[in-house]
Design an enzyme around this catalytic site. Structure first.
Site, short mmCIF file in Angstrom:
data_model
loop_
_atom_site.label_atom_id
_atom_site.label_comp_id
_atom_site.label_asym_id
_atom_site.label_seq_id
_atom_site.Cartn_x
_atom_site.Cartn_y
_atom_site.Cartn_z
N ASP A 1 -4.25 10.19 10.00
CA ASP A 1 -2.87 9.52 10.47
C ASP A 1 -2.53 10.02 11.71
O ASP A 1 -2.64 11.39 11.93
CB ASP A 1 -1.90 9.73 9.29
CG ASP A 1 -2.16 8.77 8.09
OD1 ASP A 1 -2.11 7.75 8.22
OD2 ASP A 1 -2.57 9.35 6.89
N GLU B 1 0.93 -1.23 -0.01
CA GLU B 1 -0.01 0.08 0.02
C GLU B 1 0.85 1.42 -0.20
O GLU B 1 1.39 1.46 0.95
CB GLU B 1 -0.85 -0.07 1.38
CG GLU B 1 -1.76 1.06 1.25
CD GLU B 1 -2.82 1.01 2.61
OE1 GLU B 1 -2.66 1.75 3.62
OE2 GLU B 1 -3.84 0.14 2.41
#
Length: 265
Positions: free
Chosen positions: A59, A48
């Site tokens: 994140d 990924e």
């Protein structure tokens, strides 16, 4: 569609696959290619690749820092394309990003660019509802799958809309926190959610976010078709790249030894 078919074959095998997340552009292209080689040799089944974004809302601090380093270096799209091309030569590869860079570079242009580089799919984690049809059309036209991240809080009545048009896989975060979360996981809740996703869609289910140790990966593995690890790998690559391969190998071994055992939830 050959690359998408490779991804589908991987995710429909009985064994839970190991995905490894790598932010593009943090290191020079030759260095990043060597890192990808090492990770593939160490047990990564799929990659990924993160397309850097200035405000990656889902994140944690470590991946945010990696993205900011990549953006500071410049040439992010070129670096991402090069990372995707090399990763895809090794393993099925999906790009992970946010809507902001997709909007800025153009969904149709970016989808074609990454498909031509060999990506099997591209997951836009914060895809706006009013842009869903456009993005799915752009991805389909380019030959990319369009995985969807589905928040655990999604109600049953909203699940059909949440999975509509998705392809490749459905992403069920293991934690409700940001990437880099290192606390305990509610595996019972994750199990229940993955069952709801499977009832709503025939797509494979992938999980990541908060799978911070090989032990947790082994416990999540029976619930999903692939486990994706990110922060443990990024941490190694940002400090001393040497341990990243051994970290990957340890997670891979944890998934392999979990085959045939019952879920511990």
């Amino acid at each position: 569609m050959a690359t998408a078919n490779r991804l589908h074959t991987l995710l429909t095998q009985p064994q839970c696959a190991l995905g490894v997340f790598l932010p593009a552009g943090v290191h020079q292209t030759d260095v990043q290619c060597r890192q990808l080689d090492h990770l593939a040799q160490s047990g990564a089944d799929l990659f990924e690749i993160g397309l850097p974004c200035a405000n990656p809302a889902l994140d944690g601090l470590l991946i945010r820092s990696a993205y900011h380093r990549a953006l500071f270096k410049g040439d992010v799209i070129d670096r991402t394309v090069r990372a995707v091309a090399h990763a895809a030569s090794l393993r099925p590869t999906v790009v992970m990003t946010y809507w902001e860079p997709v909007r800025r570079h153009g969904p149709e242009h970016l989808a074609r660019l990454l498909a031509d580089a060999g990506a099997a799919g591209m997951m836009v984690v914060d895809l706006p509802p009013d842009e869903t049809l456009r993005w799915h059309h752009a991805a389909h036209t380019a030959g990319l799958s369009a995985p969807r991240l589905v928040p655990r809080a999604t109600q049953d009545t909203d699940l059909p809309a949440a999975v509509d048009g998705a392809s490749g896989w459905l992403y069920a975060p293991a934690s409700t926190g940001p990437t880099g979360y290192q606390g305990p996981l509610d595996l019972t809740a994750l199990d229940t959610f993955t069952q709801r996703l499977r009832a709503a869609s025939p797509l494979p289910v992938v999980s990541g976010v908060g799978i911070s140790s090989p032990g947790l990966a082994a416990r999540v593995a029976p619930l999903v078709d692939a486990v994706v690890i990110g922060t443990p790998i990024v941490r190694a690559l940002l400090s001393d790249p040497a341990p990243a391969g051994s970290v990957t190998a340890t997670f891979a071994q944890a998934l392999r030894t979990r085959i045939g055992t019952a879920p511990d939830v």
